[in-house]
Scaffold this motif. Structure first.
Motif, short mmCIF file in Angstrom:
data_model
loop_
_atom_site.label_atom_id
_atom_site.label_comp_id
_atom_site.label_asym_id
_atom_site.label_seq_id
_atom_site.Cartn_x
_atom_site.Cartn_y
_atom_site.Cartn_z
N LYS A 1 0.84 -1.20 0.00
CA LYS A 1 0.00 0.00 0.00
C LYS A 1 0.88 1.26 0.00
O LYS A 1 0.63 2.20 -0.76
CB LYS A 1 -0.93 0.00 1.21
CG LYS A 1 -1.92 1.12 1.24
CD LYS A 1 -2.86 0.97 2.43
CE LYS A 1 -3.85 2.10 2.48
NZ LYS A 1 -4.76 1.98 3.63
N PHE A 2 1.92 1.26 0.82
CA PHE A 2 2.81 2.42 0.88
C PHE A 2 3.53 2.60 -0.46
O PHE A 2 3.66 3.72 -0.96
CB PHE A 2 3.81 2.28 2.03
CG PHE A 2 4.59 3.53 2.28
CD1 PHE A 2 3.98 4.61 2.91
CD2 PHE A 2 5.91 3.63 1.90
CE1 PHE A 2 4.70 5.78 3.14
CE2 PHE A 2 6.63 4.80 2.13
CZ PHE A 2 6.03 5.87 2.76
N GLY A 3 4.02 1.50 -1.04
CA GLY A 3 4.69 1.57 -2.34
C GLY A 3 3.78 2.12 -3.42
O GLY A 3 4.19 2.96 -4.22
N LEU A 4 2.55 1.66 -3.45
CA LEU A 4 1.60 2.15 -4.45
C LEU A 4 1.26 3.62 -4.21
O LEU A 4 1.07 4.38 -5.17
CB LEU A 4 0.34 1.29 -4.46
CG LEU A 4 0.56 -0.16 -4.92
CD1 LEU A 4 -0.73 -0.97 -4.78
CD2 LEU A 4 1.09 -0.23 -6.34
N ASN A 5 1.20 4.04 -2.95
CA ASN A 5 0.99 5.46 -2.65
C ASN A 5 2.15 6.31 -3.16
O ASN A 5 1.94 7.43 -3.64
CB ASN A 5 0.79 5.69 -1.15
CG ASN A 5 -0.59 5.29 -0.68
OD1 ASN A 5 -1.53 5.24 -1.46
ND2 ASN A 5 -0.70 4.98 0.60
N LEU A 6 3.36 5.79 -3.07
CA LEU A 6 4.52 6.51 -3.61
C LEU A 6 4.41 6.65 -5.12
O LEU A 6 4.71 7.70 -5.68
CB LEU A 6 5.82 5.81 -3.22
CG LEU A 6 6.20 5.89 -1.75
CD1 LEU A 6 7.40 4.99 -1.47
CD2 LEU A 6 6.51 7.32 -1.35
N PHE A 7 3.98 5.57 -5.80
CA PHE A 7 3.77 5.65 -7.25
C PHE A 7 2.74 6.73 -7.59
O PHE A 7 2.93 7.53 -8.50
CB PHE A 7 3.29 4.32 -7.83
CG PHE A 7 4.33 3.24 -7.87
CD1 PHE A 7 5.64 3.50 -8.25
CD2 PHE A 7 3.99 1.94 -7.56
CE1 PHE A 7 6.59 2.50 -8.30
CE2 PHE A 7 4.93 0.93 -7.61
CZ PHE A 7 6.23 1.21 -7.98
N HIS A 8 1.64 6.74 -6.84
CA HIS A 8 0.59 7.73 -7.07
C HIS A 8 1.13 9.14 -6.88
O HIS A 8 0.86 10.04 -7.69
CB HIS A 8 -0.61 7.47 -6.15
CG HIS A 8 -1.66 8.52 -6.24
ND1 HIS A 8 -2.51 8.63 -7.32
CD2 HIS A 8 -1.99 9.52 -5.39
CE1 HIS A 8 -3.31 9.66 -7.14
NE2 HIS A 8 -3.02 10.21 -5.97
N LYS A 9 1.88 9.35 -5.81
CA LYS A 9 2.45 10.67 -5.53
C LYS A 9 3.42 11.09 -6.64
O LYS A 9 3.43 12.24 -7.07
CB LYS A 9 3.15 10.64 -4.17
CG LYS A 9 3.54 11.97 -3.66
CD LYS A 9 2.32 12.71 -3.19
CE LYS A 9 2.72 13.90 -2.36
NZ LYS A 9 1.61 14.81 -2.15
N ALA A 10 4.21 10.15 -7.12
CA ALA A 10 5.16 10.44 -8.20
C ALA A 10 4.42 10.83 -9.47
O ALA A 10 4.79 11.78 -10.16
CB ALA A 10 6.06 9.23 -8.46
#
Length: 135
Positions: A13-22
């Protein structure tokens, strides 16, 4: 005893949130660039920073998603500081207190324990993003 052991879902979930933020940062940077271009302003102050930050977030996102897959097998695969683990038999330690493996070692660990190995293409992109992020 080791406490507060993460689960795979938290890391993913945290990794996917980072992708979204990027992705959001990239779109915002591009939108700002277009705005300056249409305003006739040749000086664009934020573009390089926005894209650099997005690249860092993408790489960190890849690391967290890889870690989530490894945690699915065993969170202990991530612990680099085995000396700290040896001390945990007398003192309780939280998982977050241990040094965990970073990007350079994650590929090796992943390909050692997972049935389906990462593709050469993914490894190449992962390494390129790591080098660029660190430069």
């Amino acid at each position: 005893m080791i406490e507060e052991i993460p689960d795979a879902e938290d890391y993913e979930k945290f990794g996917l949130n980072l992708f979204h933020k990027a992705w959001s940062g990239t779109i915002d940077g591009y939108t700002e660039y277009i705005q300056y271009e249409h305003d006739g302003n040749e000086e664009y102050k934020g573009q390089a920073d926005d894209y650099a930050i997005s690249l860092v977030l993408i790489h960190q996102g890849m690391e967290f998603v890889l870690k989530s897959r490894l945690i699915g097998i065993s969170p202990y695969l991530l612990i680099e500081d085995m000396a700290g683990v040896k001390k945990s038999h007398t003192d309780d330690k939280k998982f977050w207190e241990f040094m965990t493996y970073g990007g350079k070692n994650l590929i090796k660990i992943y390909n050692t324990v997972m049935k389906e190995r990462l593709s050469d293409k993914f490894i190449h992109h992962f390494e390129d993003s790591r080098v660029i992020r660190n430069s």
